[in-house]
Scaffold this motif. Structure first.
Motif, PDB file in Angstrom:
ATOM      1  N   UNK A  76       0.827  -1.201   0.000  1.00  0.00           N
ATOM      2  CA  UNK A  76       0.000   0.000   0.000  1.00  0.00           C
ATOM      3  C   UNK A  76       0.866   1.257   0.000  1.00  0.00           C
ATOM      4  N   UNK A  77       1.944   1.244   0.761  1.00  0.00           N
ATOM      5  CA  UNK A  77       2.874   2.381   0.801  1.00  0.00           C
ATOM      6  C   UNK A  77       3.460   2.620  -0.589  1.00  0.00           C
ATOM      7  N   UNK A  78       4.021   1.574  -1.188  1.00  0.00           N
ATOM      8  CA  UNK A  78       4.610   1.686  -2.518  1.00  0.00           C
ATOM      9  C   UNK A  78       3.559   2.130  -3.537  1.00  0.00           C
ATOM     10  N   UNK A  79       2.394   1.503  -3.492  1.00  0.00           N
ATOM     11  CA  UNK A  79       1.334   1.795  -4.455  1.00  0.00           C
ATOM     12  C   UNK A  79       0.904   3.257  -4.378  1.00  0.00           C
ATOM     13  N   UNK A 145      -4.372   9.439   0.691  1.00  0.00           N
ATOM     14  CA  UNK A 145      -3.216   8.626   0.334  1.00  0.00           C
ATOM     15  C   UNK A 145      -2.013   8.827   1.231  1.00  0.00           C
ATOM     16  N   UNK A 146      -1.552  10.066   1.378  1.00  0.00           N
ATOM     17  CA  UNK A 146      -0.361  10.316   2.203  1.00  0.00           C
ATOM     18  C   UNK A 146      -0.646  10.107   3.685  1.00  0.00           C
ATOM     19  N   UNK A 147      -1.898  10.332   4.096  1.00  0.00           N
ATOM     20  CA  UNK A 147      -2.268  10.036   5.485  1.00  0.00           C
ATOM     21  C   UNK A 147      -2.115   8.534   5.756  1.00  0.00           C
ATOM     22  N   UNK A 148      -2.625   7.717   4.837  1.00  0.00           N
ATOM     23  CA  UNK A 148      -2.511   6.266   4.999  1.00  0.00           C
ATOM     24  C   UNK A 148      -1.060   5.807   4.920  1.00  0.00           C
ATOM     25  N   UNK A 149      -0.288   6.398   3.994  1.00  0.00           N
ATOM     26  CA  UNK A 149       1.131   6.044   3.889  1.00  0.00           C
ATOM     27  C   UNK A 149       1.830   6.306   5.212  1.00  0.00           C
TER      28      UNK A 149
END
Length: 178
Positions: A76-79, A145-149
């Motif tokens: 998920x981070x990479x994606x 996205x960046x919050x989840x990363x």
């Protein structure tokens, strides 16, 4: 209008459910994850848009090829980071995404960089990892996205930082303890 409000409320509930699942203690087993295989898997899933937009991904995992971690989180981070490089690219030039690994003391460091539109860190630097925060409101997205990363990096006991210059590109650095 009521229907539109209901759809937005459903999306918010779904987003918060994802966040709550992330915050709970994870029972997934750690496994060795090969960085090149992970990038290849993600690029294959994005292949249509990458070919159409002539996006090039350059990797260098010679220093560190793999890490023991929770694969679904790392994927998920990479994606998200690769997808952001594509989403925030400059439309008038060839997009190059660089991903490399290195060792730093007792840490594995991953660096994602691009030559995209960049982020004005003076204006947005302290907000970019915030939930529902979007620096570039003219580009479609929800601001998750960046919050989840960041949340997933921290769940994996890592740290993430960002460097960026407007119209020059962005670089995210992630550090994981070994």
């Amino acid at each position: 209008m009521l229907s539109q409000f209901q759809r937005r409320l459903d999306e918010v509930v779904f987003d918060f459910n994802q966040i709550l699942q992330l915050k709970r203690t994870n029972t997934e087993a750690k496994e060795k994850v090969n960085f090149l295989n992970l990038v290849s898997e993600i690029c294959q899933s994005l292949n249509g848009s990458m070919e159409k937009d002539k996006i090039k991904v350059v990797t260098d995992f010679t220093s560190v090829e793999e890490i023991l971690t929770i694969k679904s989180y790392l994927k998920t981070i990479f994606d998200n980071l690769i997808s952001n490089c594509i989403k925030f690219r400059k439309k008038d030039q060839k997009t190059v995404i660089k991903i490399k690994s290195k060792k730093k003391e007792n840490k594995t460091v991953l660096i994602f960089s691009d030559n995209g539109i960049g982020i004005d860190l003076d204006r947005f630097g302290n907000k970019i990892f915030g939930l529902y925060y979007r620096c570039h409101t003219e580009i479609e997205g929800k601001g998750m996205g960046l919050y989840l990363v960041k949340s997933q990096v921290e769940t994996l006991e890592g740290k993430i930082s960002v460097k960026s210059k407007v119209n020059k590109g962005t670089e995210f650095t992630i550090e994981f303890a070994n």
